[in-house]
Motif scaffolding. Structure first.
Motif, PDB file in Angstrom:
ATOM      1  N   TYR A  79      15.933 -47.072  15.310  1.00 54.22           N
ATOM      2  CA  TYR A  79      16.112 -48.480  15.660  1.00 54.22           C
ATOM      3  C   TYR A  79      17.496 -49.034  15.344  1.00 54.22           C
ATOM      4  O   TYR A  79      17.838 -50.120  15.817  1.00 54.22           O
ATOM      5  CB  TYR A  79      15.076 -49.341  14.925  1.00 54.22           C
ATOM      6  CG  TYR A  79      13.656 -49.103  15.360  1.00 54.22           C
ATOM      7  CD1 TYR A  79      13.259 -49.351  16.671  1.00 54.22           C
ATOM      8  CD2 TYR A  79      12.703 -48.641  14.457  1.00 54.22           C
ATOM      9  CE1 TYR A  79      11.949 -49.146  17.075  1.00 54.22           C
ATOM     10  CE2 TYR A  79      11.385 -48.437  14.851  1.00 54.22           C
ATOM     11  CZ  TYR A  79      11.015 -48.684  16.156  1.00 54.22           C
ATOM     12  OH  TYR A  79       9.725 -48.485  16.550  1.00 54.22           O
ATOM     13  N   ARG A 131      17.101 -55.458  12.116  1.00 56.02           N
ATOM     14  CA  ARG A 131      16.314 -54.710  13.096  1.00 56.02           C
ATOM     15  C   ARG A 131      14.903 -54.367  12.612  1.00 56.02           C
ATOM     16  O   ARG A 131      13.995 -54.260  13.428  1.00 56.02           O
ATOM     17  CB  ARG A 131      17.052 -53.404  13.453  1.00 56.02           C
ATOM     18  CG  ARG A 131      18.425 -53.616  14.062  1.00 56.02           C
ATOM     19  CD  ARG A 131      18.330 -54.221  15.453  1.00 56.02           C
ATOM     20  NE  ARG A 131      19.658 -54.539  15.972  1.00 56.02           N
ATOM     21  CZ  ARG A 131      20.123 -55.748  16.154  1.00 56.02           C
ATOM     22  NH1 ARG A 131      19.363 -56.795  15.874  1.00 56.02           N
ATOM     23  NH2 ARG A 131      21.339 -55.955  16.623  1.00 56.02           N
ATOM     24  N   LYS A 161      11.024 -54.735  13.785  1.00 56.55           N
ATOM     25  CA  LYS A 161      10.109 -53.607  13.784  1.00 56.55           C
ATOM     26  C   LYS A 161       9.616 -53.366  12.352  1.00 56.55           C
ATOM     27  O   LYS A 161      10.335 -53.631  11.383  1.00 56.55           O
ATOM     28  CB  LYS A 161      10.796 -52.345  14.308  1.00 56.55           C
ATOM     29  CG  LYS A 161      11.378 -52.488  15.708  1.00 56.55           C
ATOM     30  CD  LYS A 161      10.311 -52.754  16.743  1.00 56.55           C
ATOM     31  CE  LYS A 161      10.914 -52.784  18.142  1.00 56.55           C
ATOM     32  NZ  LYS A 161       9.879 -53.089  19.171  1.00 56.55           N
ATOM     33  N   VAL A 210      10.185 -44.489  21.705  1.00 56.53           N
ATOM     34  CA  VAL A 210      10.670 -44.327  20.336  1.00 56.53           C
ATOM     35  C   VAL A 210      10.374 -42.913  19.849  1.00 56.53           C
ATOM     36  O   VAL A 210      11.197 -42.289  19.162  1.00 56.53           O
ATOM     37  CB  VAL A 210      10.042 -45.373  19.397  1.00 56.53           C
ATOM     38  CG1 VAL A 210      10.501 -45.163  17.954  1.00 56.53           C
ATOM     39  CG2 VAL A 210      10.400 -46.778  19.857  1.00 56.53           C
TER      40      VAL A 210
END
Length: 375
Positions: A79, A131, A161, A210
């Protein structure tokens, strides 16, 4: 020719795989999941481990790594890039903090640590470049339990996240992705493998894109797990459900003994009704609270050393979650790199001892602790 159809996947102890001609090579690059080329890119054993944990966690894909630290590294890089900012629970494994402070900072990724009490009030810590939040299901070493459903909703509302280190719980107790987390990771060295003979990690993503990024990071940075370690971890994983029941049963018995002993000042175990997150731990863990606990003796180095010398069933071995019990000393091992002020703020004092309660007969563990404490 005799057909070979093994029940157990063989160990593919090969660094490279053969191609018959250029057509097969073209087929591989058209679909890299169709076969194997080079073990850094993928191996049947490491893929089997990754997929097994992925299935347990309910993920969209996973990558097996050479250690739990490699799993954390991959999760953050999935990320973040240079210039980004990470939030991290202050109650975190010391190695995770060291990675963020000493190495990821060199890549231009900065970190702010959030006290446990403020994990559900992150607004004051969020920057434009923030992030993600990195947290643990059950914290190391004071066994605080994060409300993952609440934490995931809070993070997502802020555009962050949620990355969860699920090592202390294992996917048998808690499945962070099903509670809203974006990544769940494990030091496979611990409960997933369970026999203190493997060093490995796994990172599992809720999103397929991801998961593909995690695979790419593993290949480019060379985080790949070896075939032998993968095979051993898969073998250990087969008994995880049974082991977690015994770990939890024994740890609760040990915690109750420690709670009633005059030499013990405090006990940290989510399975005790006195624990602040007891109800949450039972709900999130399906009634089980795992095999990890910590307790405090007098803040006297000699008192701690005497206990270590007297114990026979809890050898001082700075890791955790094996079938055989052990003890660790957070101040001198896992959280040694923290400043004295950080250690004090987290409650990591001279008298703090962490136990990894194994699956031996409970009465033997209790008898050993009793004689080690009765001085």
């Amino acid at each position: 020719m005799t057909t070979i159809n093994p029940k157990i996947t063989p160990i593919y102890q090969s660094s490279v795989f053969k191609f018959q001609d250029l057509d097969e090579l073209d087929e591989y690059f058209a679909d890299t999941t169709s076969r194997y080329l080079y073990s850094r890119n993928g191996n049947p054993n490491s893929d089997e481990l990754a997929e097994a944990v992925n299935q347990l966690e309910g993920g969209a894909g996973a990558v097996a790594t050479s250690s739990g630290m490699a799993a954390i590294f991959a999760a953050v890089l999935a990320y973040c890039q240079a210039g980004d900012h990470v939030l991290c629970a202050a109650d975190i494994y010391g190695g995770s903090a060291a990675l963020l402070n000493a190495e990821l900072s060199r890549l231009g990724i900065t970190t702010t640590y959030v006290p446990f009490e403020q994990l559900y009030a992150l607004e004051q810590y969020v920057q434009p470049t923030t992030r993600l939040l990195l947290a643990e299901t059950i914290s190391n070493p004071l066994l605080r339990v994060a409300d993952l459903r609440r934490l995931a909703a809070h993070c997502h509302a802020l555009g962050l996240k949620l990355v969860v280190d699920n090592t202390f719980a294992s996917p048998v107790l808690t499945k962070p992705l099903l509670l809203g987390a974006d990544i769940s990771l494990h030091s496979v060295t611990k409960y997933v493998s369970g026999h203190s003979d493997v060093t490995a990690g796994v990172t599992v993503a809720a999103d397929a894109e991801v998961a593909a990024r995690l695979k790419q990071i593993g290949v480019f940075y060379g985080l790949t797990l070896s075939p032998m370690e993968s095979w051993l971890a898969v073998r250990g994983l087969k008994t995880l459900r049974l082991r977690m029941r015994e770990h939890s049963h024994n740890a609760l018995a040990v915690a109750r003994l420690l709670l009633g002993h005059p030499a013990v000042r405090e006990v940290y175990y989510p399975g005790l009704p006195t624990h602040e997150q007891h109800a949450l731990a039972l709900e999130q863990g399906g009634g089980l609270c795992g095999g990890m606990l910590s307790f405090k003796l007098a803040d006297d180095k000699e008192v701690v050393s005497r206990f270590m010398r007297r114990s026979r069933r809890f050898p001082f071995a700075p890791s955790l979650a094996g079938v055989d019990s052990s003890l660790s000393y957070p101040l001198g091992t896992s959280h040694r790199a923290l400043t004295a002020e950080q250690q004090q703020a987290l409650g990591i004092t001279t008298g703090l001892v962490r136990l990894s309660v194994g699956i031996e007969p409970a009465e033997e563990l209790l008898a050993d602790l009793q004689q080690a404490l009765d001085v």
